[in-house]
Design an enzyme around this catalytic site. Structure first.
Site, PDB file in Angstrom:
ATOM      1  N   GLU A  73       0.818  -1.214   0.000  1.00 56.36           N
ATOM      2  CA  GLU A  73       0.000   0.000   0.000  1.00 56.36           C
ATOM      3  C   GLU A  73       0.851   1.263   0.000  1.00 56.36           C
ATOM      4  OE1 GLU A  73      -0.706  -2.657   1.831  1.00 56.36           O
ATOM      5  OE2 GLU A  73      -2.726  -3.243   1.204  1.00 56.36           O
ATOM      6  N   HIS A 140     -12.027  -4.914   8.197  1.00 54.72           N
ATOM      7  CA  HIS A 140     -12.619  -4.790   6.866  1.00 54.72           C
ATOM      8  C   HIS A 140     -13.884  -3.932   6.933  1.00 54.72           C
ATOM      9  CE1 HIS A 140     -10.104  -8.367   6.473  1.00 54.72           C
ATOM     10  NE2 HIS A 140     -10.144  -8.225   5.172  1.00 54.72           N
TER      11      HIS A 140
END
Lengths: 336, 342
Positions: A73, A140
């Site tokens: 990321e 999540h």
């Protein structure tokens, strides 16, 4: 839309409905088609079409411009900063908003500071599949708008409707600044419109999505729908709730909020993110300091509980604001 | 993918070698004299914040700048004054950043080593180590998408930066994309005060090249001729499409982390070892061996004059005015003004 087999067609071959996710995919396709500097970078976005299929078929149609990234990321965002400096308009898809914490440094310290430091634009969009869904658990489910909004130099969008998902993403891609685009996963498949919009409300303007005279409920993203449901519930009790959808949380359209509070005299600010700081706190702070005399009751905030986001649906439903909890909070302010 | 050390110098035209040697020598001496002046200005209280010098690293850094050409991209780090000057950053811009001149590329909004000029292909570093590796990679990916061929990106880090996740992610990304990227690691013994054995456990950082699937080259960072040759070849390999190149130069930081730091923790045996040689001294000896002492002296004189003139010029330039700042961190600022919020 030249070809749109990502959509469901009716028997006569016309589009019968467009989901929030379709809108995001279509906006990206339109941008790829219209602007050769646009490209998409993210994990599994290529042939696989993305974890949520937001880039389905795009790699095939735009070869070399929808690129699979390593699970990195930090480097994904850092790469986008460099590409933007070189005149491209990268769209980075994070697989989940939660994972963007690994790339925070490049977004907050690099993308966000580039225009200020160099006078050169850094046009890029960071797409964050955000918010809770049943069973998603602590890693999540997160809403990240608070963190990104705190840093100067970033625009933070939180669309709540199919129309906004489409038009605001197009606007985000066209902007010269880095944009964090918080798209809500709960809306992906279930929120539908008849067709893609033909016109757009400017991305930086908040909108009254339900007029009312008794109290203003300011919110954004998936919570708009919970707030509208809560407003419906209060109709039977004789209250008319005005719901304001912020649409973009940074910059914040204070004028629309104050105009609404001037009409109603009461304020509830709702956010799905955690209660410490954030967009709902900013709304209350601004109304309290800039519109104190408009208020007939203390302004109130409603957010998720101050714990990590739970896995089990029973716990999750109690953790986040829902129509029932919003209705209860509205009553509290109304009865002050 | 082989790890190699600087070997025999391939025959090249003498003219070209002389020219590159002069560019490197001049960049080194210009950097050294400019940095000595910056140290003085700092101690005299004319520079706020900090001053970070590249003393002892001029050969390695400068060689990178010399190896690049116009149209390439350079992302220097803390100790790369020589590389910057060799690549074409005007001495004035270095001073403007340190003195906060409004006429500099950072306009007083950022200072010291956090400077760059995107129009010249120099990326302004952020302080977070390793971050520029992926950013230069992004520039190179953009060039590839725009079908601009032949450009190379070069970025510099120290041994400390190799411990960051950012460095790892960036170099891995560049390797996956097989980008024309050169990463120069100045293994200078210390990351601030932390010795290299507390930083990594491999014998030599160049060994990591194999793990990334990139070419790795080790070089004596105190030897200007070796640095010039190794960097020139690495850049040319990248330009030819041979993928990322990891160049690890062994040397010693001959100063503190910044001018606020006396560097007393630097091990004295390291100072007296080969890696503790001053590349500037080595350059002088190499020039002497070639019978070019006069050239070396005249480069020094030119550099001295250039520094004096640049300091005088930049000292007279205006500093930023908070009342003239627009205080917008985004370009969409005017749009937000209409809405009455920020």
């Amino acid at each position: 839309m030249g070809d749109a087999d990502g959509f469901r067609y009716g028997g006569l071959g016309f589009l019968v409905s467009v989901t929030y996710l379709d809108a995001i995919r279509s906006a990206q396709e339109k941008a790829l088609q219209d602007d050769p500097t646009v490209f998409i970078y993210g994990q599994d976005v290529g042939a696989f079409g993305g974890a949520f299929k937001a880039t389905k078929n795009l790699a095939k149609r735009y070869p070399g411009r929808v690129i699979d990234s390593p699970i990195s990321e930090d480097a994904m965002v850092g790469m986008a900063v460099g590409a933007a400096m070189e005149g491209m308009r990268p769209i980075v898809e994070m697989q989940f908003a939660d994972f963007s914490t690994v790339g925070l440094n490049q977004m907050l310290n690099h993308a966000a500071t580039t225009f200020w430091r160099t006078g050169k634009p850094c046009p890029m969009v960071l797409r964050l599949p955000s918010g809770g869904t049943p069973g998603s658990g602590p890693f999540h489910s997160q809403s990240m708008e608070t963190i990104y909004s705190h840093y100067p130099g970033i625009v933070v969008m939180t669309p709540a409707t199919v129309d906004d998902a489409y038009t605001m993403l197009l606007e985000a891609i066209a902007m010269p600044d880095p944009v964090v685009f918080c798209e809500h996963k709960l809306l992906y498949y279930h929120l539908k419109a008849d067709a893609l919009p033909k016109s757009a409300v400017p991305a930086f303007r908040a909108q009254v999505v339900r007029p009312g005279r008794d109290i203003t409920c300011v919110t954004y993203s998936a919570m708009v729908h919970e707030a509208v449901a809560a407003a419906q519930e209060l109709v039977g009790e004789g209250y008319e709730v005005e719901v304001v959808d912020l649409r973009t949380v940074k910059p914040l359209d204070t004028d629309t909020i104050l105009a609404s509070v001037a009409r109603t005299g009461r304020l509830l600010a709702v956010g799905e993110s955690w209660p410490w700081g954030g967009a709902s706190a900013e709304v209350v702070a601004r109304v309290a300091s800039e519109g104190f005399e408009l208020l007939d009751a203390p302004p109130k905030r409603l957010n998720a509980k101050d714990t990590p986001i739970p896995y089990h649906p029973n716990l999750w439903a109690a953790h986040r604001p829902t129509a029932v909890r919003i209705a209860a909070a509205l009553r509290e302010v109304l009865r002050y | 993918m082989a790890t190699r050390t600087a070997g025999a110098v391939a025959p090249r035209s003498e003219q070209e070698l002389l020219l590159r040697g002069e560019r490197l020598g001049r960049a080194m001496i210009r950097a050294r004299l400019l940095e000595e002046k910056l140290g003085s200005l700092y101690r005299a209280g004319r520079i706020v914040g900090g001053v970070y010098l590249g003393r002892g690293q001029e050969a390695l850094s400068g060689a990178g700048g010399v190896a690049l050409r116009k149209g390439d991209v350079f992302a220097p780090l803390i100790r790369d004054m020589a590389g910057r000057l060799a690549f074409g950053e005007p001495m004035e811009d270095a001073l403007r950043a340190y003195l906060g001149s409004r006429l500099g590329p950072m306009k007083g909004r950022d200072g010291n080593i956090h400077r760059g000029d995107l129009s010249r292909g120099i990326l302004p570093m952020i302080s977070h180590l390793g971050a520029m590796v992926s950013t230069v990679s992004g520039v190179l990916m953009a060039k590839r998408m725009k079908k601009e061929r032949g450009g190379v990106g070069l970025t510099c880090v120290g041994d400390g930066a190799t411990s960051t996740g950012s460095f790892h992610e960036g170099l891995n990304l560049a390797a996956v994309e097989r980008l024309p990227l050169v990463v120069v690691v100045a293994d200078n013994g210390y990351a601030y005060s932390t010795p290299r054995e507390r930083q990594f456990a491999c014998v030599d950082l160049v060994d990591r090249a194999k793990g990334y699937g990139v070419a790795g080259v080790a070089v004596d960072g105190t030897d200007p001729i070796a640095c010039g040759e190794v960097l020139h070849r690495a850049v040319e390999r990248a330009r030819r499409g041979e993928g990322p190149q990891l160049v690890v130069g062994t040397l010693l930081r001959l100063c503190g982390h910044g001018e606020h730091d006396d560097g007393l923790y630097i091990d004295s045996t390291m100072k007296s070892s080969g890696r503790g040689r001053d590349c500037m001294q080595v350059m002088g000896d190499q020039m002497k061996k070639m019978g070019r002492e006069k050239d070396w002296l005249s480069w020094r004189e030119d550099a001295f004059r250039e520094v004096e003139e640049a300091v005088a010029k930049v000292s007279a330039e205006p500093v930023p005015d908070p009342f003239e700042e627009d205080w917008w961190a985004t370009q969409m600022g005017s749009g937000t003004e209409v809405l009455g919020s920020s």
